[in-house]
Each structure stands twice: as structure tokens, then as C-alpha cells.
Design an enzyme around this catalytic site. Structure first.
Site, PDB file in Angstrom:
ATOM      1  N   LYS A   1      28.361 -19.181 -12.006  1.00 46.56           N
ATOM      2  CA  LYS A   1      27.894 -20.204 -12.022  1.00 46.56           C
ATOM      3  C   LYS A   1      26.533 -20.273 -11.760  1.00 46.56           C
ATOM      4  CE  LYS A   1      28.886 -24.674 -11.499  1.00 46.56           C
ATOM      5  NZ  LYS A   1      30.292 -25.090 -11.364  1.00 46.56           N
TER       6      LYS A   1
HETATM    7  P1  NAD Z   1      26.363 -35.160 -14.455  1.00 48.10           P
HETATM    8  O1  NAD Z   1      24.725 -34.281 -14.271  1.00 48.10           O
HETATM    9  O2  NAD Z   1      26.931 -35.670 -15.716  1.00 48.10           O
HETATM   10  O3  NAD Z   1      26.989 -36.581 -12.859  1.00 48.10           O
HETATM   11  C1  NAD Z   1      25.459 -36.454 -11.232  1.00 48.10           C
HETATM   12  C2  NAD Z   1      26.349 -37.943 -11.007  1.00 48.10           C
HETATM   13  O4  NAD Z   1      25.845 -37.196  -9.777  1.00 48.10           O
HETATM   14  C3  NAD Z   1      24.984 -38.771 -11.850  1.00 48.10           C
HETATM   15  O5  NAD Z   1      25.573 -40.387 -11.380  1.00 48.10           O
HETATM   16  C4  NAD Z   1      24.171 -38.386 -10.747  1.00 48.10           C
HETATM   17  O6  NAD Z   1      23.436 -39.579 -10.853  1.00 48.10           O
HETATM   18  C5  NAD Z   1      25.056 -38.525  -8.732  1.00 48.10           C
HETATM   19  N1  NAD Z   1      24.137 -38.090  -8.207  1.00 48.10           N
HETATM   20  C6  NAD Z   1      22.851 -36.734  -8.083  1.00 48.10           C
HETATM   21  N2  NAD Z   1      21.978 -36.808  -6.444  1.00 48.10           N
HETATM   22  C7  NAD Z   1      22.926 -37.701  -6.164  1.00 48.10           C
HETATM   23  C8  NAD Z   1      22.887 -38.376  -5.015  1.00 48.10           C
HETATM   24  N3  NAD Z   1      21.987 -37.683  -4.130  1.00 48.10           N
HETATM   25  N4  NAD Z   1      23.673 -39.285  -4.607  1.00 48.10           N
HETATM   26  C9  NAD Z   1      24.851 -39.772  -5.230  1.00 48.10           C
HETATM   27  N5  NAD Z   1      24.684 -39.667  -6.775  1.00 48.10           N
HETATM   28  C10 NAD Z   1      23.536 -38.634  -6.894  1.00 48.10           C
HETATM   29  O7  NAD Z   1      27.431 -34.158 -13.071  1.00 48.10           O
HETATM   30  P2  NAD Z   1      29.155 -33.602 -13.282  1.00 48.10           P
HETATM   31  O8  NAD Z   1      29.194 -33.112 -14.380  1.00 48.10           O
HETATM   32  O9  NAD Z   1      29.880 -34.916 -14.139  1.00 48.10           O
HETATM   33  O10 NAD Z   1      29.297 -33.269 -12.058  1.00 48.10           O
HETATM   34  C11 NAD Z   1      29.479 -33.871 -10.812  1.00 48.10           C
HETATM   35  C12 NAD Z   1      30.627 -33.362 -10.302  1.00 48.10           C
HETATM   36  O11 NAD Z   1      30.914 -32.634 -10.450  1.00 48.10           O
HETATM   37  C13 NAD Z   1      29.578 -31.724  -9.166  1.00 48.10           C
HETATM   38  O12 NAD Z   1      29.842 -31.785  -7.814  1.00 48.10           O
HETATM   39  C14 NAD Z   1      30.194 -30.801 -10.595  1.00 48.10           C
HETATM   40  O13 NAD Z   1      29.818 -28.882 -10.437  1.00 48.10           O
HETATM   41  C15 NAD Z   1      31.379 -30.803  -9.889  1.00 48.10           C
HETATM   42  N6  NAD Z   1      32.348 -30.663 -11.587  1.00 48.10           N
HETATM   43  C16 NAD Z   1      31.704 -31.148 -12.716  1.00 48.10           C
HETATM   44  C17 NAD Z   1      32.302 -30.651 -13.429  1.00 48.10           C
HETATM   45  C18 NAD Z   1      32.580 -30.824 -15.369  1.00 48.10           C
HETATM   46  O14 NAD Z   1      32.952 -30.801 -16.649  1.00 48.10           O
HETATM   47  N7  NAD Z   1      30.803 -31.412 -15.827  1.00 48.10           N
HETATM   48  C19 NAD Z   1      34.006 -29.399 -14.072  1.00 48.10           C
HETATM   49  C20 NAD Z   1      33.717 -29.682 -11.995  1.00 48.10           C
HETATM   50  C21 NAD Z   1      33.314 -29.878 -11.517  1.00 48.10           C
END
Ligand code: NAD
Length: 421
Positions: free
Chosen positions: A107
């Protein structure tokens, strides 16, 4: 209030310790897996639009590569720390092993707010970081992907930068240095929604086992980025209505259910849910006490602590985010009889479809979205069954079961290969 004194890496270590017992892990295997193989910290300068030079701190943690190249996302967020990246990197090792992918775990991230810089600055930050990573990444060595704050555009810049660092003759063969690319630049159909799609397949399995008809159910979603918005969108097609959403700007409530498609378009245009007209503004506390059937945390780690877990009035938690429940919150949910479909299982659709993209790059193929979805569905169903069976047999939570199944797979290889020299 957010729970204090949270140490994400310590939390993941504790899960590892518990799962090691459940999986009868040899102590030397647990010892090796308790720390990442490599931890890289890079401070690099970038010229900002106003001519100033700013120093950025980037990380890449390579946890384990026994089963294959290091694999895992790149996060852009102001709260990125080395320990968080270590925790997330180790979780990638478990996810890859659980999903039977020929990958290890890694990561990375850069500590800054991507919403506070221009697109040109974002590009320069990404390219300079990729250049600084240099030979520490590669299609057969360490393969980044999108995570919070990054997306397919980020991956296109990373791939382009990397391919300009290798000789001309190799340019075409290094597309697989990152996954989650735009489709035209070598990405795969179905990757953008893959994490959410995988969560939904997992949820469907759970619902089938528990006679829980998804049609007509309600959901609350924290985080409306990639994972949260696609979860709402895909579940809407199955009759689940999203009645409350939240992101870094605040929380909204709509008892009639949000139009996930419209809200997703709004966020793509404006960067957040703030000001979306079809919802009533509510507080974070009100969000967590909104009655619903499903809660999908899809933002950050450590969001569900004591107060949030006590407030939650749902029947199931599906973890889209990594580590959204802290141990205190998790225990309270357990005592309340609210099951959790844990991150390592529920959100592993992202890395699984990343693997499909990498295979397509290697073979110069492009698969249809149906083919990708079909493979993902099979993979998620199999993983769900393995975890559910382990959980039943060994009487451990789904989370510990998911870790344990993964650890068992890694241990088998350590036993065969033994320790060098
Ligand atoms: P993203 O950047 O597309 O979206 C993140 C979201 O979280 C946004 O809506 C943002 O406003 C919100 N956010 C940020 N800080 C916040 C807070 N303090 N309170 C409330 N909301 C908040 O990211 P993503 O890719 O959707 O990832 C989200 C989660 O999913 C992360 O934990 C990431 O590790 C996990 N994840 C993502 C993937 C992927 O393929 N993108 C895969 C597995 C896990």
C-alpha cells in the site's frame, strides 16, 4: 467525537494474533507476517502553480510477496501515516491470499489533501512520486492501484510516467505496472465499480443464507466516493434504497431514498454531497442513529467507535472501507447481534478485478464486462463460503475467519518453500 488513541496497525496486529490461533499458525510464520518486508518513505519536491516549491511525503509499504508481486492501492489524504499504510498493506496480503490471487500485499500514499490542489498540480505530484518510486514498483514486482483520493486518472499518469522511465522497447509491456487504469489506456471494464460489485455479491450470499430479501430494504452509506456511490447504485437495482449518506463535508437524509445515479453525478461535478438539493442536512450523530437495514461504511478507518456502535440501528454492517470499525465499536456491534461482513472479505472485489486487468494486459486481451462480473461473482461466492464455513466450524467472527483462511494459504507456501538460506 472521534475515538482517540487509535492505532490502526496495532488493531490489525491483534486480528492477526487472534487469527493465528484459529488457523494453527506456526509461530515463525506469524512472526514474519507481523511486520512488512519493506517500508519506503520519500520526501519529494513539486512546483506548485504559484511558483512555490512544496515538499510532499510519500509512502510505499511492501508487506509480503510470497504469493506474488506486492499489490495495493495508493491513497491521497491529509491523514496518511506510515503506520496506517503498514496496516493497509498487511490487509492487502490477507485479501490477495483469501481471493487466491497470485499477489502479495502493499500500500502507498501521499500525505496531502487532493481536493486542495489544481488538476495540474495533482498530475505533477503523481508523476514526481511515481518517478521517485522508480524501480520500487513494476508489473512483476509491485503494482499500485487506486484507493481513497486517487482514481483511474491517477493511474493513467502513473502508468505513463513509469513507461517513460523504461526503454522504448519495453513501453508496451509495462502497462500492468498499475491497475485501475482508464479502459482506453489498458484498464478493464468493470474495475471502477468492482469493489462495490464484490461487496454486493458478498451481501447477496449473506442474504441468501439468512433469508433476508434485499428488495425493499434500506441502507445508510458513509463515504460517497468510488466504493460508496457504486454500492448505492448497484443495490438500488436490487431494490435497496439509500436513505442517508455522508462524506467529508457532512450528512444528508432522504426517507424516500436518494437517486444514487443523480447523486453520483452531482459528486463527480462538485466533489462532494454538499449542497445536494434532494436531502435534508443531518448531523453525524443523527446519521449513525438513522434506522435502516444495512450500513455500508465506505470512507475511512476508525469511524465506528463506542458512540457510533451504540447508536447504530441496523441489521448488518458491510465494510466497504478498510478498518471502519474500531475494536470497541466492533465488540458493541457483536453484543448487539449485528453481524459484520468484514473488509478483508467484503471489499476484496477491487483487488480481484485488478488481477483480471493485469492478466488482460499480459495477454493483450480485453474481456467484456459480463465476463469480468461473472468471474468476480464466482470468486466472491467461493471466498464467502470459505469464510462462513471457517467461522461456523471454529466459532470465530467472519473477520477472524477471513484472516485465518488467508493465513492458512500463506503458511502452506512457507512450509513448502521454507526459509532462505
Ligand atoms: P474515494 O476517495 O473515492 O471516496 C472516499 C469517500 O470518503 C468520499 O466520499 C469522502 O468525502 C469520504 N470521506 C473522507 N473523509 C471522510 C470523513 N472524515 N468522514 C466521512 N466521509 C469521509 O475513496 P474510495 O476508493 O471509495 O475508498 C473508500 C474506502 O474504501 C477506503 O477505506 C478504501 O481503502 C476502501 N477501498 C477502496 C477500494 C477501491 O477499489 N477504490 C478497494 C478496497 C477498499
Amino acid at each position: 467525537m472521534m475515538p482517540k488513541e487509535y492505532d490502526f496497525f496495532r488493531v490489525v496486529q491483534d486480528y492477526l494474533d487472534k487469527a493465528a490461533v484459529a488457523a494453527n499458525l506456526e509461530s515463525y510464520v506469524a512472526t514474519i507476517l507481523s511486520q512488512p518486508k519493506n517500508e519506503l518513505i520519500i520526501n519529494f519536491p513539486v512546483k506548485m502553480d504559484n511558483g512555490e516549491v512544496r515538499l510532499f511525503k510519500g509512502y510505499r509499504v511492501q508487506h509480503n510477496n510470497l504469493l506474488g508481486p506486492f499489490k495495493g492501492g495508493i491513497r491521497y489524504h491529509p491523514s496518511v501515516t506510515l503506520d496506517d499504510v503498514k496496516a493497509l498493506a498487511s490487509m492487502m496480503t490477507w485479501k490477495s491470499a483469501l481471493m487466491r490471487l497470485p499477489y502479495g500485499g502493499g500500500k502507498g500514499g501521499i500525505k496531502f489533501d487532493p481536493t486542495a490542489v489544481s488538476k495540474a498540480e495533482l498530475q505533477r505530484i503523481t508523476r514526481r512520486f511515481t518517478h521517485a518510486l522508480g524501480e520500487n514498483i513494476g508489473p512483476e514486482y509491485d503494482i499500485p492501484a487506486p484507493d481513497m483520493g486517487t482514481n483511474s486518472q491517477t493511474m493513467a499518469w502513473m502508468m505513463d510516467t513509469y513507461s517513460n522511465m523504461v526503454g522504448s522497447a519495453q513501453k508496451q509491456s509495462v502497462k500492468g505496472v498499475v491497475t485501475g487504469k482508464p479502459v482506453a489506456s489498458g484498464g478493464t471494464l468493470g474495475r471502477t465499480k468492482a469493489t462495490a460489485q464484490g461487496m454486493v455479491y458478498c451481501l447477496i450470499e449473506w442474504a441468501r443464507e439468512h433469508n433476508f430479501d434485499l428488495e425493499g430494504k434500506t441502507m445508510i452509506v458513509q463515504g460517497f466516493g468510488n466504493v460508496g456511490s457504486y454500492t448505492a447504485l448497484i443495490l438500488a437495482k436490487l431494490g435497496v434504497s439509500t436513505v442517508a449518506v455522508g462524506d467529508h463535508t457532512g450528512y444528508l437524509y432522504n426517507p424516500e431514498g436518494f437517486n444514487a445515479h443523480k447523486l453520483q453525478e452531482y459528486v463527480a461535478k462538485t466533489g462532494s454531497i454538499a449542497g445536494y438539493p434532494n436531502g435534508k442536512t443531518i448531523t453525524r450523530d443523527e446519521f449513525f442513529s438513522t434506522k435502516a437495514d444495512i450500513f455500508a461504511p465506505c470512507a475511512l478507518e476508525n469511524q465506528i467507535g463506542e458512540a457510533e456502535a451504540k447508536a447504530l440501528d441496523v441489521k448488518l454492517v458491510v465494510e466497504g472501507a478498510n478498518g471502519p470499525c474500531n475494536p470497541v465499536g466492533e465488540k458493541i456491534l457483536e453484543d448487539k447481534g449485528i453481524p459484520i461482513l468484514p473488509d478483508v472479505l467484503a471489499n476484496s472485489g477491487g483487488v480481484t478485478v485488478s488481477y483480471y486487468e493485469w492478466v488482460q494486459n499480459k495477454r493483450s486481451e480485453s474481456w467484456s464486462e459480463e465476463e469480468v462480473d461473472e468471474k468476480l461473482e464466482k470468486a466472491m461466492k467461493r471466498a464467502y463460503k470459505e469464510v462462513a464455513d471457517f467461522s461456523r466450524t471454529k466459532k470465530v467472527t467472519f473477520r477472524i475467519a477471513a484472516y485465518a483462511v488467508a493465513l492458512g494459504r500463506i503458511q502452506a507456501v512457507y512450509k513448502e518453500r521454507e526459509i532462505f538460506p
